[in-house]
Design an enzyme around this catalytic site. Structure first.
Site, mmCIF file in Angstrom:
data_model
loop_
_atom_site.group_PDB
_atom_site.id
_atom_site.type_symbol
_atom_site.label_atom_id
_atom_site.label_comp_id
_atom_site.label_asym_id
_atom_site.label_seq_id
_atom_site.Cartn_x
_atom_site.Cartn_y
_atom_site.Cartn_z
ATOM 1 N N SER A 69 0.827 -1.215 0.000
ATOM 2 C CA SER A 69 0.000 0.000 0.000
ATOM 3 C C SER A 69 0.862 1.266 0.000
ATOM 4 O O SER A 69 0.474 2.285 -0.574
ATOM 5 C CB SER A 69 -0.977 0.003 1.177
ATOM 6 N N MET A 124 10.830 -7.008 4.217
ATOM 7 C CA MET A 124 10.987 -7.681 5.502
ATOM 8 C C MET A 124 12.391 -8.253 5.709
ATOM 9 O O MET A 124 12.560 -9.324 6.296
ATOM 10 C CB MET A 124 9.943 -8.803 5.628
ATOM 11 N N ASN A 179 13.202 4.295 4.636
ATOM 12 C CA ASN A 179 12.302 3.244 5.110
ATOM 13 C C ASN A 179 11.128 3.916 5.812
ATOM 14 O O ASN A 179 11.258 5.007 6.358
ATOM 15 C CB ASN A 179 13.025 2.327 6.101
ATOM 16 N N HIS A 196 8.303 3.264 8.855
ATOM 17 C CA HIS A 196 8.121 2.398 10.021
ATOM 18 C C HIS A 196 6.862 2.845 10.765
ATOM 19 O O HIS A 196 6.677 4.043 11.002
ATOM 20 C CB HIS A 196 9.346 2.515 10.939
ATOM 21 N N ASP A 245 20.377 3.126 8.102
ATOM 22 C CA ASP A 245 21.794 2.903 8.405
ATOM 23 C C ASP A 245 21.983 1.420 8.710
ATOM 24 O O ASP A 245 21.104 0.602 8.402
ATOM 25 C CB ASP A 245 22.272 3.840 9.533
ATOM 26 N N ASP A 267 16.003 0.018 12.056
ATOM 27 C CA ASP A 267 15.137 1.179 12.327
ATOM 28 C C ASP A 267 15.837 2.248 13.157
ATOM 29 O O ASP A 267 15.211 2.915 13.991
ATOM 30 C CB ASP A 267 13.830 0.734 13.035
ATOM 31 N N GLU A 319 1.058 7.054 6.982
ATOM 32 C CA GLU A 319 2.220 6.543 6.242
ATOM 33 C C GLU A 319 2.128 6.961 4.787
ATOM 34 O O GLU A 319 3.104 7.402 4.174
ATOM 35 C CB GLU A 319 2.292 5.010 6.329
HETATM 36 C C1 GRF Z 1 3.798 -0.682 6.766
HETATM 37 O O1 GRF Z 1 3.093 -0.603 7.971
HETATM 38 C C2 GRF Z 1 5.188 -0.139 6.936
HETATM 39 O O2 GRF Z 1 5.256 0.916 7.852
HETATM 40 C C3 GRF Z 1 5.958 -1.326 7.447
HETATM 41 O O3 GRF Z 1 5.402 -2.421 6.744
HETATM 42 C C4 GRF Z 1 4.070 -2.119 6.359
HETATM 43 C C5 GRF Z 1 4.015 -2.295 4.878
HETATM 44 O O4 GRF Z 1 2.710 -2.119 4.386
HETATM 45 N N1 GRF Z 1 7.365 -1.167 7.249
HETATM 46 P P1 GRF Z 1 2.457 -2.026 2.824
HETATM 47 O O5 GRF Z 1 3.051 -3.281 2.205
HETATM 48 O O6 GRF Z 1 3.126 -0.785 2.317
HETATM 49 O O7 GRF Z 1 0.965 -1.972 2.669
#
Ligand code: GRF
Length: 221
Positions: free
Chosen positions: A18, A95, A112, A114, A146, A150, A179
């Site tokens: 997303s 991941m 990134n 988070h 880095d 996180d 986000e």
């Molecule tokens: C998000 O909550 C992001 O902050 C974290 O992983 C999730 C990824 O969601 N790192 P998406 O795949 O972008 O929907």
């Protein structure tokens, strides 16, 4: 001030994508001086790859099992990113922890997102951890990557309230909406040449029309 130019972005994903979608949409709508030129995944059936294809963006699955080490896998990723002349790497639900070699190759050019207010709650499943801890506010953070998990310099944060009836799902959904706003914004600040990393701090130069002096100041999202 450097004028906005079009930055070539590579997005690394493992799941639903997303945040990738928010970046693709912002770019398509002309709100971003940047283009996603390749999407890479370590998961063959990540829905994010499908999102990339729908936007005619090359979507590549790189199988970690084909590589003997994390270093070899990251080297393969660098190969794809270089093939597509990527300047800025955006991790969006990727991941895996990047190797020091990868981080060094793209120093201050990896972002990134988070789903917590770093440095609180780094790592995984953090919305649930924030709830369990009883915090009243959480949020999300875009940071440069880095060598730690996180831990990199923070570019933008959004603060989100935690409500009494919240579950992991409701809090995650509330944070996710933010986000999708702050990730494209951080990328745009980069594209406008306004971000400068000084130690742990990311300073942001004022933009046209900000009315602030043309020097680096503290970012106030
Ligand atoms: C998000 O909550 C992001 O902050 C974290 O992983 C999730 C990824 O969601 N790192 P998406 O795949 O972008 O929907």
């Amino acid at each position: 001030m450097t004028a906005a130019r079009r930055v070539r972005i590579g997005v690394l994903v493992s799941g639903r994508g997303s945040n990738l979608q928010a970046i693709l949409d912002a770019s398509a709508a002309g709100r971003l001086s940047a283009d996603v030129v390749v999407v890479l995944s370590d998961v063959a059936d990540a829905y994010a790859l499908e999102r990339a294809r729908r936007h005619n963006v090359p979507a590549i699955f790189e199988d970690p099992k084909r590589h003997g080490s994390r270093e070899a896998f990251d080297k393969a990723l660098i190969g794809h990113l270089e093939d597509h002349r990527v300047e800025l790497v955006c991790l969006a639900g990727f991941m895996r922890v990047m190797t020091p070699a990868f981080v060094g190759h793209y120093r201050n050019r990896i972002m990134n997102i988070h789903p917590a207010l770093l440095p609180a709650f780094p790592g995984l499943h953090v919305q649930g951890k924030a709830l369990k801890h009883g915090v009243k506010w959480s949020g999300c953070t875009v940071h440069f990557v880095d060598e730690g998990v996180d831990t990199g310099p923070i570019i933008i944060q959004a603060v989100v309230p935690v409500l009494e009836g919240d579950t992991d799902e409701t809090l995650s959904a509330r944070i996710l909406r933010y986000e999708h706003q702050i990730y494209p914004r951080a990328i745009q600040l980069y594209a406008e040449g306004r971000l400068k990393v000084e130690g742990r701090r990311v300073l942001c130069a004022p933009g046209p029309g900000d009315g602030a002096p043309a020097e680096f100041g503290r970012l106030n999202p």
